[in-house]
Design a protein around this motif. Structure first.
Motif, PDB file in Angstrom:
ATOM      1  N   LEU A  33      45.762  28.587  26.433  1.00 43.24           N
ATOM      2  CA  LEU A  33      45.130  29.786  27.803  1.00 43.24           C
ATOM      3  C   LEU A  33      44.740  29.261  28.748  1.00 43.24           C
ATOM      4  CD1 LEU A  33      43.663  32.159  25.369  1.00 43.24           C
ATOM      5  CD2 LEU A  33      45.414  32.759  26.299  1.00 43.24           C
ATOM      6  N   ALA A  34      44.033  28.244  29.053  1.00 41.83           N
ATOM      7  CA  ALA A  34      43.656  26.984  30.370  1.00 41.83           C
ATOM      8  C   ALA A  34      44.831  26.395  30.790  1.00 41.83           C
ATOM      9  CB  ALA A  34      42.964  25.901  29.469  1.00 41.83           C
ATOM     10  N   GLN A  35      46.184  26.133  29.899  1.00 42.57           N
ATOM     11  CA  GLN A  35      47.306  26.026  30.689  1.00 42.57           C
ATOM     12  C   GLN A  35      48.195  27.302  31.811  1.00 42.57           C
ATOM     13  OE1 GLN A  35      50.038  24.446  28.325  1.00 42.57           O
ATOM     14  NE2 GLN A  35      48.711  22.939  27.535  1.00 42.57           N
ATOM     15  N   ILE A  36      47.953  28.433  30.829  1.00 39.54           N
ATOM     16  CA  ILE A  36      48.291  29.709  31.550  1.00 39.54           C
ATOM     17  C   ILE A  36      47.465  30.402  32.801  1.00 39.54           C
ATOM     18  CG2 ILE A  36      47.826  31.730  30.102  1.00 39.54           C
ATOM     19  CD1 ILE A  36      50.391  31.889  30.606  1.00 39.54           C
ATOM     20  N   GLU A  37      46.071  29.731  33.104  1.00 38.02           N
ATOM     21  CA  GLU A  37      45.011  30.879  33.554  1.00 38.02           C
ATOM     22  C   GLU A  37      45.148  29.892  35.213  1.00 38.02           C
ATOM     23  OE1 GLU A  37      41.798  33.079  34.688  1.00 38.02           O
ATOM     24  OE2 GLU A  37      43.148  32.361  32.975  1.00 38.02           O
ATOM     25  N   PRO A  38      45.806  28.837  35.380  1.00 39.99           N
ATOM     26  CA  PRO A  38      45.819  29.321  37.369  1.00 39.99           C
ATOM     27  C   PRO A  38      46.859  30.238  37.600  1.00 39.99           C
ATOM     28  CG  PRO A  38      45.801  26.538  35.807  1.00 39.99           C
ATOM     29  CD  PRO A  38      45.409  27.781  34.572  1.00 39.99           C
ATOM     30  N   GLN A  39      48.059  30.534  36.823  1.00 38.40           N
ATOM     31  CA  GLN A  39      49.433  31.323  37.382  1.00 38.40           C
ATOM     32  C   GLN A  39      48.967  32.472  37.073  1.00 38.40           C
ATOM     33  OE1 GLN A  39      50.264  28.406  34.691  1.00 38.40           O
ATOM     34  NE2 GLN A  39      50.824  27.759  36.333  1.00 38.40           N
ATOM     35  N   ARG A  40      47.990  32.429  36.020  1.00 45.72           N
ATOM     36  CA  ARG A  40      47.358  33.999  35.994  1.00 45.72           C
ATOM     37  C   ARG A  40      46.372  34.951  37.085  1.00 45.72           C
ATOM     38  NH1 ARG A  40      43.223  37.365  34.275  1.00 45.72           N
ATOM     39  NH2 ARG A  40      41.862  35.851  33.804  1.00 45.72           N
ATOM     40  N   GLN A  41      45.760  33.841  38.273  1.00 43.01           N
ATOM     41  CA  GLN A  41      44.777  33.436  38.769  1.00 43.01           C
ATOM     42  C   GLN A  41      45.720  33.956  39.981  1.00 43.01           C
ATOM     43  OE1 GLN A  41      41.680  34.269  38.588  1.00 43.01           O
ATOM     44  NE2 GLN A  41      41.462  34.079  36.455  1.00 43.01           N
ATOM     45  N   MET A  42      46.230  32.840  40.544  1.00 35.91           N
ATOM     46  CA  MET A  42      47.544  33.201  41.029  1.00 35.91           C
ATOM     47  C   MET A  42      48.385  34.328  41.860  1.00 35.91           C
ATOM     48  SD  MET A  42      50.783  33.518  42.583  1.00 35.91           S
ATOM     49  CE  MET A  42      52.254  32.657  40.664  1.00 35.91           C
ATOM     50  N   TRP A  43      48.150  34.884  40.003  1.00 35.32           N
ATOM     51  CA  TRP A  43      49.868  36.294  40.396  1.00 35.32           C
ATOM     52  C   TRP A  43      48.480  37.439  40.934  1.00 35.32           C
ATOM     53  CZ3 TRP A  43      53.840  38.475  40.866  1.00 35.32           C
ATOM     54  CH2 TRP A  43      53.845  40.008  40.487  1.00 35.32           C
ATOM     55  N   LEU A  44      46.872  37.298  40.284  1.00 34.77           N
ATOM     56  CA  LEU A  44      46.099  38.853  40.915  1.00 34.77           C
ATOM     57  C   LEU A  44      45.894  38.067  42.252  1.00 34.77           C
ATOM     58  CD1 LEU A  44      43.092  37.784  37.446  1.00 34.77           C
ATOM     59  CD2 LEU A  44      45.368  39.804  37.832  1.00 34.77           C
ATOM     60  N   ARG A  45      45.793  36.717  42.373  1.00 35.44           N
ATOM     61  CA  ARG A  45      45.325  37.052  44.124  1.00 35.44           C
ATOM     62  C   ARG A  45      47.061  37.911  44.549  1.00 35.44           C
ATOM     63  NH1 ARG A  45      42.742  32.503  42.417  1.00 35.44           N
ATOM     64  NH2 ARG A  45      44.840  31.259  42.289  1.00 35.44           N
ATOM     65  N   LEU A  46      48.019  36.819  44.223  1.00 41.54           N
ATOM     66  CA  LEU A  46      48.752  38.287  44.755  1.00 41.54           C
ATOM     67  C   LEU A  46      49.189  39.708  44.789  1.00 41.54           C
ATOM     68  CD1 LEU A  46      51.476  36.868  45.945  1.00 41.54           C
ATOM     69  CD2 LEU A  46      53.057  37.096  44.388  1.00 41.54           C
ATOM     70  N   GLU A  47      48.621  39.745  42.963  1.00 40.13           N
ATOM     71  CA  GLU A  47      48.575  41.891  43.657  1.00 40.13           C
ATOM     72  C   GLU A  47      47.259  41.816  44.678  1.00 40.13           C
ATOM     73  OE1 GLU A  47      47.468  43.043  40.249  1.00 40.13           O
ATOM     74  OE2 GLU A  47      49.089  42.316  38.909  1.00 40.13           O
ATOM     75  N   GLN A  48      46.323  41.259  45.174  1.00 39.45           N
ATOM     76  CA  GLN A  48      45.896  41.846  46.164  1.00 39.45           C
ATOM     77  C   GLN A  48      45.815  41.213  46.838  1.00 39.45           C
ATOM     78  OE1 GLN A  48      43.181  43.698  45.277  1.00 39.45           O
ATOM     79  NE2 GLN A  48      42.573  43.547  47.681  1.00 39.45           N
ATOM     80  N   GLU A  49      46.537  40.201  47.261  1.00 37.53           N
ATOM     81  CA  GLU A  49      46.909  40.442  48.630  1.00 37.53           C
ATOM     82  C   GLU A  49      48.669  41.685  49.256  1.00 37.53           C
ATOM     83  OE1 GLU A  49      48.461  36.446  49.529  1.00 37.53           O
ATOM     84  OE2 GLU A  49      46.747  35.570  48.684  1.00 37.53           O
ATOM     85  N   VAL A  50      48.929  41.353  48.364  1.00 36.67           N
ATOM     86  CA  VAL A  50      50.413  42.825  49.090  1.00 36.67           C
ATOM     87  C   VAL A  50      49.683  44.039  48.638  1.00 36.67           C
ATOM     88  CG1 VAL A  50      51.937  43.932  47.510  1.00 36.67           C
ATOM     89  CG2 VAL A  50      52.196  41.608  47.026  1.00 36.67           C
ATOM     90  N   LYS A  51      48.859  44.460  48.021  1.00 39.75           N
ATOM     91  CA  LYS A  51      47.491  45.444  47.908  1.00 39.75           C
ATOM     92  C   LYS A  51      47.244  45.131  50.259  1.00 39.75           C
ATOM     93  CE  LYS A  51      44.814  48.705  45.785  1.00 39.75           C
ATOM     94  NZ  LYS A  51      43.701  48.764  45.225  1.00 39.75           N
ATOM     95  N   GLN A  52      46.607  44.316  49.983  1.00 38.35           N
ATOM     96  CA  GLN A  52      45.557  44.700  51.472  1.00 38.35           C
ATOM     97  C   GLN A  52      46.721  44.892  52.046  1.00 38.35           C
ATOM     98  OE1 GLN A  52      43.380  41.199  51.986  1.00 38.35           O
ATOM     99  NE2 GLN A  52      42.387  42.308  54.210  1.00 38.35           N
TER     100      GLN A  52
END
Length: 470
Positions: A169-188
């Motif tokens: 889970l720690a290995q994949i966490e950076p990709q998950r956080q990147m995706w959540l930030r990308l979602e927010q940027e796309v929405k904004q």
């Protein structure tokens, strides 16, 4: 119509936007150097509409964006271009200002991005350019829709795809956080685009304006006139009363009104760690030195104490940074190096394992969605002489990919482990962050000595107390 009239009444917002752009220009030097205005509270980068942009929040977002870009460039075998740090600072600053400046206007106008609209931008028929750039093959320039969908399934539900331990889970966490930030940027960005479109429609001539202009221009008249210049009339023949002057002044003074202005003076302060910061970092480094050298759980220790994450990858010793390479060439497994202090950073290494293996492996693969019902039958076809070339168009085939073990963060540790543990050249299954694949190894580079090295890194940075004391 009521909304359009409301926007027209706020045409001054355009002036505000221009003012923000000028402000961004003024603080350009601040962004390039990372300094803060002395005249402001030392914990603020800026104040926008009464909302503070904090120094620590700004620096954290700059760090996150820098890490994302470094990872993206690293996957392509590149490094960040020279001078790109300034661009990142400016990008983050503009983004934070826009978030504050526009959020109230968007809320007041009722501009929202629905869940269905956001889903369409992220994975539907109208993929946002921001998403496309992350999932476009740099060699072919083609957008990998299936890779995007597979990636989303894994990062949004990692436990269902085999990432069910703290380490995975720690290995994949950076990709998950990147995706959540990308979602927010796309929405904004979508909300801002709606606002801009609405504003453009409000200030541009509408149908009635155009019709009235057309009707006015159709009306014409023929006149005859004689010209008598004002200069032909003697000033002595004209009497102007004080009342007429005052009336004309009151009538015209609004045309010459200028907005209120301010002249500011400021200095920049180079914020460096204090003696107390150095002492605190030294104390922490010395306290962790023996623990790092002896702990049985290096992954957890690095995650909780180091400024850099643990890379559980075998890397060719020849390609390591010079000091790490020198250590790895002579150290024994589980041996640690002495703590070193250089460039305001404490660094210590520990050799976790070594092996002799190819540095790179070239593969070709077919890609499937997670838990595909077709993958086993396709694998059976290939193992009995089926044509990879014929199957590739249907299953998003890629016939030449070079892999290295340190690419695990971008494609997944299980996938890398599977590829580098295979000895033959037949077809086999492997799961990455992008989904399930049928893989065939095409070639391997010559075996080299490789090592897995854990690095404890602690940088001395200005503390909150240091910021406040300036």
């Amino acid at each position: 119509m009521a909304t359009l009239n409301k926007i027209r009444s706020k045409a001054g917002l355009l002036v505000v936007i221009i003012g923000v752009a000028l402000l961004a220009f003024i603080v350009g030097d601040f962004l390039n150097s990372g300094h803060t205005f002395y005249a402001m509270n030392q914990n603020k980068v800026a104040v926008v509409n009464g909302t503070n942009i904090g120094v620590e929040e700004f620096q954290e977002r700059v760090k996150v964006r820098t890490d994302e870009l470094q990872q993206m460039y690293g996957q392509r075998g590149m490094t960040l271009p020279e001078g790109y740090v300034s661009r990142i600072n400016q990008e983050v600053y503009d983004q934070m200002v826009n978030e504050i400046l526009l959020s109230e206007e968007l809320e007041e106008l009722g501009i929202v991005v629905s869940k269905e609209e956001l889903a369409d931008l992220l994975s539907g028929d109208n993929i946002s350019p921001q998403v496309r750039q992350y999932f476009t093959n740099p060699q072919t320039g083609e957008f990998d829709r299936q890779g995007l969908l597979n990636f989303m399934q894994v990062v949004l539900d990692p436990e269902s795809h085999g990432y069910n331990t703290p380490e995975l889970l720690a290995q994949i966490e950076p990709q998950r956080q990147m995706w959540l930030r990308l979602e927010q940027e796309v929405k904004q960005n979508r909300a801002v685009q709606k606002f801009a479109n609405l504003l453009n429609r409000a200030i541009m001539p509408n149908k009635l304006d155009l019709e009235n202009s057309f009707e006015d221009n159709k009306t014409s008249a023929n006149i005859a006139y004689a010209l008598q210049p004002y200069t032909s009339i003697a000033d002595s023949t004209i009497a102007v009363s004080d009342g007429e002057l005052k009336a004309e002044y009151n009538k015209m003074k609004s045309f010459y009104k200028t907005p209120e202005r301010r002249s500011i003076k400021y200095i920049t302060v180079n914020i460096v760690p204090s003696e107390a910061d150095y002492a605190k970092a030294k104390e922490k480094a010395e306290m962790n030195e023996s623990v790092f050298a002896t702990t049985d759980d290096v992954v957890a220790f690095i995650a909780n104490n180091s400024d850099e994450s643990y890379d559980d990858s075998f890397v060719a010793i020849s390609s390591m940074p010079e000091k790490m390479k020198k250590f790895a060439q002579t150290a024994s497994v589980n041996e640690s190096s002495p703590m070193e202090f250089e460039n305001d950073t404490y660094t210590m290494y520990r050799l976790m394992d070594t092996k002799v293996a190819p540095d790179s492996i070239k593969v070709r693969l077919l890609s499937f969605q997670p838990r595909s019902t077709e993958i086993d039958s396709v694998l059976n076809v290939l193992n009995h002489g089926g044509s990879f070339a014929e199957l590739a168009p249907k299953y998003n085939g890629n016939d030449e990919i070079w892999l290295m073990e340190n690419m695990a963060s971008s494609v997944g540790r299980p996938f890398i482990n599977k590829v580098f543990s295979e000895n033959g050249n037949g077809y086999f299954k492997a799961e990455s962050l992008g989904g399930e694949h049928i893989v065939q190894i095409l070639s391997r580079t010559a075996p080299v000595k490789k090592a897995k090295v854990a690095a404890y890194v602690l940088a001395v940075n200005p503390s909150t107390e240091t910021y406040r004391s300036l």
